[in-house]
Enzyme design. Sequence first.
Site, PDB file in Angstrom:
ATOM      1  N   HIS A   5       0.821  -1.226   0.000  1.00  0.00           N
ATOM      2  CA  HIS A   5       0.000   0.000   0.000  1.00  0.00           C
ATOM      3  C   HIS A   5       0.851   1.270   0.000  1.00  0.00           C
ATOM      4  O   HIS A   5       0.315   2.362  -0.181  1.00  0.00           O
ATOM      5  CB  HIS A   5      -0.942   0.036   1.207  1.00  0.00           C
ATOM      6  CG  HIS A   5      -1.985  -1.041   1.184  1.00  0.00           C
ATOM      7  ND1 HIS A   5      -2.864  -1.202   0.142  1.00  0.00           N
ATOM      8  CD2 HIS A   5      -2.274  -2.031   2.075  1.00  0.00           C
ATOM      9  CE1 HIS A   5      -3.654  -2.235   0.383  1.00  0.00           C
ATOM     10  NE2 HIS A   5      -3.313  -2.761   1.550  1.00  0.00           N
ATOM     11  N   HIS A  42      -6.158  -7.251  -0.688  1.00  0.00           N
ATOM     12  CA  HIS A  42      -6.344  -5.823  -0.974  1.00  0.00           C
ATOM     13  C   HIS A  42      -5.571  -5.392  -2.215  1.00  0.00           C
ATOM     14  O   HIS A  42      -4.514  -5.951  -2.517  1.00  0.00           O
ATOM     15  CB  HIS A  42      -5.877  -4.997   0.232  1.00  0.00           C
ATOM     16  CG  HIS A  42      -6.561  -5.362   1.516  1.00  0.00           C
ATOM     17  ND1 HIS A  42      -5.950  -6.134   2.485  1.00  0.00           N
ATOM     18  CD2 HIS A  42      -7.807  -5.076   1.969  1.00  0.00           C
ATOM     19  CE1 HIS A  42      -6.788  -6.301   3.501  1.00  0.00           C
ATOM     20  NE2 HIS A  42      -7.928  -5.680   3.213  1.00  0.00           N
ATOM     21  N   ASP A  58      -2.430 -10.561  -2.458  1.00  0.00           N
ATOM     22  CA  ASP A  58      -3.038 -10.090  -1.213  1.00  0.00           C
ATOM     23  C   ASP A  58      -4.506  -9.760  -1.505  1.00  0.00           C
ATOM     24  O   ASP A  58      -4.850  -9.397  -2.628  1.00  0.00           O
ATOM     25  CB  ASP A  58      -2.281  -8.831  -0.749  1.00  0.00           C
ATOM     26  CG  ASP A  58      -2.734  -8.322   0.614  1.00  0.00           C
ATOM     27  OD1 ASP A  58      -2.051  -8.606   1.606  1.00  0.00           O
ATOM     28  OD2 ASP A  58      -3.788  -7.637   0.674  1.00  0.00           O
ATOM     29  N   ASP A  97      -4.752 -12.834   3.265  1.00  0.00           N
ATOM     30  CA  ASP A  97      -5.981 -12.267   3.832  1.00  0.00           C
ATOM     31  C   ASP A  97      -7.180 -12.528   2.912  1.00  0.00           C
ATOM     32  O   ASP A  97      -8.282 -12.056   3.152  1.00  0.00           O
ATOM     33  CB  ASP A  97      -5.831 -10.771   4.175  1.00  0.00           C
ATOM     34  CG  ASP A  97      -4.991  -9.997   3.186  1.00  0.00           C
ATOM     35  OD1 ASP A  97      -4.662 -10.541   2.105  1.00  0.00           O
ATOM     36  OD2 ASP A  97      -4.664  -8.828   3.489  1.00  0.00           O
TER      37      ASP A  97
HETATM   38  C1  SP5 Z   1      -1.120  -5.139   3.913  1.00  0.00           C
HETATM   39  C2  SP5 Z   1      -2.598  -5.158   4.189  1.00  0.00           C
HETATM   40  O1  SP5 Z   1      -3.213  -6.208   4.083  1.00  0.00           O
HETATM   41  N1  SP5 Z   1      -3.163  -4.022   4.612  1.00  0.00           N
HETATM   42  C3  SP5 Z   1      -4.553  -3.947   4.862  1.00  0.00           C
HETATM   43  C4  SP5 Z   1      -4.955  -2.769   5.665  1.00  0.00           C
HETATM   44  C5  SP5 Z   1      -6.428  -2.751   5.884  1.00  0.00           C
HETATM   45  N2  SP5 Z   1      -6.812  -1.790   6.842  1.00  0.00           N
HETATM   46  C6  SP5 Z   1      -8.180  -1.374   6.908  1.00  0.00           C
HETATM   47  C7  SP5 Z   1      -9.182  -2.472   6.723  1.00  0.00           C
HETATM   48  C8  SP5 Z   1     -10.589  -2.018   7.012  1.00  0.00           C
HETATM   49  C9  SP5 Z   1     -11.555  -3.183   6.898  1.00  0.00           C
HETATM   50  N3  SP5 Z   1     -12.674  -3.031   7.753  1.00  0.00           N
HETATM   51  C10 SP5 Z   1     -13.490  -4.221   7.858  1.00  0.00           C
HETATM   52  C11 SP5 Z   1     -13.826  -4.515   9.298  1.00  0.00           C
HETATM   53  C12 SP5 Z   1     -14.437  -5.884   9.428  1.00  0.00           C
HETATM   54  N4  SP5 Z   1     -14.603  -6.254  10.815  1.00  0.00           N
HETATM   55 ZN    ZN Z   2      -4.158  -7.115   2.531  1.00  0.00          ZN
END
Ligand code: SP5
Ligand code: ZN
Length: 377
Positions: free
Chosen positions: A184, A230, A228, A316
């Site tokens: 990111h 994301h 990943d 993830d």
């Molecule tokens: C490297 C990596 O995987 N970074 C991911 C960062 C994500 N941070 C924010 C995620 C927000 C998701 N919210 C969902 C809540 C469900 N309980």
């Molecule tokens: Zn991720």
Amino acid sequence: MKVFTSKLCTTLHTPEFEFHGGAQSQHYECPERREAILKYLESHSDSFEVTEHVEDFGYEPIKRVHKQGFLNYLETAYDEWILEGGHPNGVMPSTIPHYRLARLGGQTPTNSLTNAGEYCFDMSAVITKDTFKAAWNAAQVTLTATKDLVRVADQYEKGLAAGTTVSREAPPGLYALVRPPGHHAQSDLCGGYCFLNNVGIAAQWLIDRPELRQKDGQPKKVAIIDIDFHHGNGTQELFYKTSNPLYASLHGRDAYPHFTGAATERGEGEGLGFSINVPLPRSTSDDEYVEALEKLIQEHIIPYDADYIIISLGVDTFKDDPIAGFLVTSEAYPRIGNAIRKIGLPTLFVQEGGYCVEKLGLNVGGILQGFLGKVAA
Ligand code: SP5
Ligand code: ZN
């Protein structure tokens, strides 16, 4: 498979909390993640050889992808934050210069308590006292692994030429078990647990090596596959306008980081066609995921004809991940590793996300074992 890591990946960056949906929560990107993966690898010593050997490549390879002002900020932010009365958990922006914020006087903040938003796009990258050191160390571990990739790839090629290597064996593969993750992190923005873009730094380092120039003077070609959950907005930004490396990502549609990763993002200028985004629905199953990966490999990775593959290895995508996840089960990971093995190229795996600590070793290990061809896929 040789695994590069360092104790500092456990000890240096340990924020206590972050925010999710407005509520304070545990910091999911936690040191126990590395410990869990390490435990799996050490209990499968027939497949993995862990080394803590880390070389220092200095600032240069980091400066090739990150801006100096951003690096200075990461290095000094915490001390200034504390001096200005910030919470000891770490630096987190309270104001971010949104593109519609009317900055009519061109005013810029004067210290890191007020300036955090300048270098950070969300509240998921807490800078603690030693975060810069931790990110620096992760980048150096990744570079150490990358240098070794060149060595084992050379050996493999010589073996193939001499006929002593059987080509259906697994191609050379190495794994950098690092944290904090990197995909990111943009050239001058941290976010999403990421500070320095380990994969981006490694890819640029390979491309920059003069001794790796081909006969025609062209640099080696690198294809990054980001698995990943994301979208790797950071890696994509670093290379959006270039055709080398290729950046290809499978990720959750409408998921974090929300504003990037549409299929219509395909690169710009010389880079047009060299950013590939495949958003998938939350309901994606094992078969659907593996099919999407195989399609991506057939349609984009094979035709690109890379010399090296770098995998942004996040798990993830797992169904029980506490902050992310498709419907993907632990059974899928060896199949994913097998699909990557079939590309047949020297491959560097670099750890990104994956937050179900209980199954983290099994899932990461599954991918690596699948790559080694050690488990039925
Ligand atoms: C490297 C990596 O995987 N970074 C991911 C960062 C994500 N941070 C924010 C995620 C927000 C998701 N919210 C969902 C809540 C469900 N309980
Ligand atoms: Zn991720």
